[in-house]
Design a protein around this motif. Structure first.
Motif, PDB file in Angstrom:
ATOM      1  N   HIS A 199     -14.014   5.122   3.833  1.00 41.48           N
ATOM      2  CA  HIS A 199     -12.726   4.932   3.171  1.00 41.48           C
ATOM      3  C   HIS A 199     -12.606   5.788   1.925  1.00 41.48           C
ATOM      4  CE1 HIS A 199     -12.074   1.858   6.037  1.00 41.48           C
ATOM      5  NE2 HIS A 199     -12.946   1.000   5.515  1.00 41.48           N
ATOM      6  N   HIS A 200     -13.709   5.844   1.098  1.00 42.63           N
ATOM      7  CA  HIS A 200     -13.651   6.663  -0.108  1.00 42.63           C
ATOM      8  C   HIS A 200     -13.505   8.123   0.238  1.00 42.63           C
ATOM      9  CE1 HIS A 200     -14.183   3.132  -2.314  1.00 42.63           C
ATOM     10  NE2 HIS A 200     -15.513   3.066  -2.352  1.00 42.63           N
ATOM     11  N   ASP A 203     -10.064   8.771   0.880  1.00 45.02           N
ATOM     12  CA  ASP A 203      -9.262   8.800  -0.340  1.00 45.02           C
ATOM     13  C   ASP A 203      -9.588  10.003  -1.204  1.00 45.02           C
ATOM     14  OD1 ASP A 203      -8.096   6.479   0.436  1.00 45.02           O
ATOM     15  OD2 ASP A 203      -9.495   5.189  -0.663  1.00 45.02           O
ATOM     16  N   GLU A 245      -1.363  -0.734   0.083  1.00 42.06           N
ATOM     17  CA  GLU A 245      -2.131   0.157   0.947  1.00 42.06           C
ATOM     18  C   GLU A 245      -3.627  -0.044   0.758  1.00 42.06           C
ATOM     19  OE1 GLU A 245      -0.545   4.268   1.021  1.00 42.06           O
ATOM     20  OE2 GLU A 245       1.015   3.472  -0.301  1.00 42.06           O
ATOM     21  N   HIS A 246      -4.082  -0.165  -0.490  1.00 45.53           N
ATOM     22  CA  HIS A 246      -5.510  -0.369  -0.745  1.00 45.53           C
ATOM     23  C   HIS A 246      -5.960  -1.748  -0.287  1.00 45.53           C
ATOM     24  CE1 HIS A 246      -6.227   3.356  -2.907  1.00 45.53           C
ATOM     25  NE2 HIS A 246      -5.063   3.181  -3.535  1.00 45.53           N
ATOM     26  N   ALA A 249      -6.533  -1.417   3.488  1.00 46.85           N
ATOM     27  CA  ALA A 249      -7.584  -0.504   3.931  1.00 46.85           C
ATOM     28  C   ALA A 249      -8.881  -1.264   4.179  1.00 46.85           C
ATOM     29  CB  ALA A 249      -7.805   0.590   2.885  1.00 46.85           C
TER      30      ALA A 249
END
Length: 637
Positions: A199-200, A203, A245-246, A249
């Protein structure tokens, strides 16, 4: 939708590297080769320290067999195998493979090394603990599979350590349990780290500005998932779910569905479709973060079907209003059908060729006559041999072929040996969106009883209620037709008027029942004396008329009158004190005695009264009177 819309070029390169490293089948082969080398190294390390080397070789052969079995189990999991695949099936195969592999290594503690020597025990502990740690490197997709592998690998050694602890390390059992907990903890931390890194990493990659702007401003809700987890989504999806959104996720997709059953149904269908390279379409009920529900239309397509687990781009539209409108339409249709059911017996449809294609029964009656005529045209349903059938069929056909609506159109349906079924049709044309004619549809009402009642009323209007003989009205119609036909063809028509003498005395002595019985028997005897084409009618109380349709000679009417006089004079069937009764008959013929129906009836009536004045029981005609040649018949009451 291309993956580039939701990821950067760096992510595309990373996927290319992942794909280039090894496909699922190649990775399985490399793992099996590594496991085989580890098994051979273990046998070589333990060989000098054990006495029962045959059991050690048998263990190595069992390990090789289990590895071959694992290689076979991997094949259904490959996305290129051409089979329908779903996530639960992959999970079952993975767990089974982990248990088989762990059990194969764990059985090493049962073939003798543990009891051989302290050196063999040390090697055994080192090998199995190393394999437990190494399992985390190749079981990367599920924590449950790794836990099953560690348990199967270390459980036999743990039991032996508890039952028979090594002399050098009496606390080997608890230490082994602590090691297993340590290995699982390390693996779980690494697993969560990999998820966060994914995920990071998504991002951290600089977004493609144009594509990101398209996603942020799109009216459709768009999200990217890997496996059963949501990776990223656009603001529209977060707005639909009433979350950020976060916050969305990394969450499991199952959380977004109204129920687990709804999730499983769509997950199985979508996985099978996407694995085959297709695009999944479906409508599902989703649950927002505040617990409210809404309907969404889902479309999903894999970015790269060969990557496992696949990344899938989903597009969702809120169709709650459409579903509610559809539900309202269905409710209105149901209410309309209920209303039709209160006012009609059937709803029907025809195709453009006017053939009956659909029949819906709204009554509880079991009459399926209409259903048995599907495929036929309405004007083909009349019973053959019925009067006015051609005219009725032509009227029905003209109503349908005109392509317009109609009301109260009567149709007769055959029903085998049973009486016919009569329907009243109301119809209107069906048109498509372009105005093309699709056929008619409408309702049908069973009017059989009404038609039968009308027929009974019509019968009573033209027939005598007691004897069933034609009355004066029907006699006049038939006499007019007979005279008109005789005028065209030069034939003769005969009319015989019959009156019972002293009929009032019969009623006075025996009552009205006896009088009715005398009239019925007289009517039957008159029918026996004439042809089928002739008519026997009742004019009044005790007056009967016989219409001889065609005569070649006036003398034929005289002969029929003599037969009537002889037959009617026979005694009646009742057996009570007798009373003599006679019969007076007047005979007239066309064209000798009269030129019209009314005049012919008057002449016959005048001659009948003349016979009655002369004592009755005789015949009066143009040629004079003829008395009866037999005594008066006796009416018995």
């Amino acid at each position: 939708m291309k993956l580039g819309i939701l990821s950067s070029p760096g992510q595309g390169a990373s996927r290319a590297r992942d794909k280039a490293v090894a496909s699922p089948g190649l990775r399985s082969i490399l793992l099996q080769i590594g496991g085989q080398l580890a098994g051979i190294a273990t046998v070589l390390a333990l060989w000098p320290h054990v006495d029962q080397r045959g059991q050690l070789l048998a263990w190595w052969l069992g390990l090789s067999a289990s590895q071959a079995l694992l290689l076979g189990l991997e094949r259904p999991l490959e996305p290129t195998a051409g089979r329908a695949d779903d996530a639960p099936l992959r999970s079952y195969f993975s767990s089974a493979g982990a248990i088989i592999s762990g059990s194969a290594w764990g059985s090493l503690a049962l073939v003798g090394p543990y009891h051989a020597s302290p050196q063999a025990q040390a090697i055994l502990f080192v090998v199995l603990c190393s394999m437990a740690l190494a399992g985390g490197g190749f079981i990367r997709h599920a924590r449950s599979a790794y836990a099953a592998f560690v348990s199967a690998c270390l459980l036999p050694l743990f039991i032996l350590s508890v039952v028979n602890p090594p002399s050098a390390v009496p606390a080997a059992g608890p230490c082994l349990l602590a090691f297993a907990v340590f290995a699982l903890s390390v693996y779980f931390l690494q697993f969560e780290g990999r998820q966060r890194t994914t995920h990071h990493g998504l991002d951290a990659v600089p977004p493609v500005r144009n594509h990101q702007a398209m996603l942020d401003n799109a009216r459709a809700a768009i999200l990217l998932s890997r496996g059963h987890r949501l990776e990223v989504c656009n603001p529209r999806f977060a707005e639909l779910m009433r979350d950020t959104e976060h916050g969305l996720a990394g969450t499991r997709l199952a959380r977004s569905f109204a129920s687990r059953a709804e999730w499983r149904r769509h997950a199985l269908a979508a996985t099978e479709t996407i694995r085959r390279g297709g695009t999944y379409h479906g409508s599902a009920q989703l649950r927002r973060r505040d617990g409210s529900l809404f309907w969404a239309e889902l479309t999903g397509q894999a970015v790269d079907p060969e990557v496992s687990p696949p990344q899938v781009v989903w597009v969702a539209f809120d169709i709650t209003d459409r579903m509610l409108a559809s539900a309202r339409d269905e409710l209105m249709v149901a209410q309309l059908h209920a209303l039709i059911g209160q006012s009609a017996d059937w709803y029907w449809q025809t195709d453009p060729q006017h053939r009956l294609t659909c029949v819906t029964r709204h009554t509880s009656a079991r009459d399926d006559t209409l259903e048995r005529n599907l495929g036929r045209k309405w004007w083909q349903l009349h019973r053959p041999g019925r009067e006015l059938r051609a005219e009725q069929a032509a009227a029905v056909r003209a109503a349908f072929e005109a392509g317009r609506g109609f009301r109260n159109l009567q149709v007769e349906l055959p029903d085998g040996a049973r009486p016919p079924l009569w329907l009243s049709l109301n119809g209107t044309p069906r048109l498509n969106e372009h105005g093309a004619f699709l056929g008619h549809h409408g309702i049908a009402v069973d009017i059989t009883e009404q038609v039968r009642s009308t027929e009974r009323i019509r019968h009573l209007a033209y027939h005598d209620a007691l004897t069933g003989l034609p009355n004066r009205r029907l006699l006049t119609d038939r006499l007019d037709l007979a005279i008109a036909r005789a005028q065209r063809h030069g034939d003769r028509v005969g009319l015989i008027l019959v009156d019972l003498d002293d009929f009032r005395r019969i009623n006075d002595l025996g009552g009205h029942a006896a009088g009715d019985q005398a009239l019925l028997e007289t009517a039957d005897r008159l029918r026996q004396c004439v042809r089928a084409s002739d008519t026997v009618a009742r004019l009044g109380s005790d007056e009967f008329v016989v219409l001889l349709d065609t005569l070649d000679d006036p003398a034929e009417a005289q002969r029929v009158a003599a037969a009537i006089l002889s037959t009617v004079n026979e005694p009646l069937t009742e057996r009570r004190p007798p009373h003599p009764v006679g019969t007076s008959i007047g005979v007239a013929t066309f064209p000798e005695d009269a030129g019209s129906a009314d005049e012919l009836i008057k002449v016959a009536d005048m001659r009948m009264f003349r016979a009655k004045r002369r004592g009755g029981a005789r015949i009066e005609s143009r040629d004079g009177g003829t008395p009866a040649t037999v005594p008066h018949f006796e009416v018995i009451y």
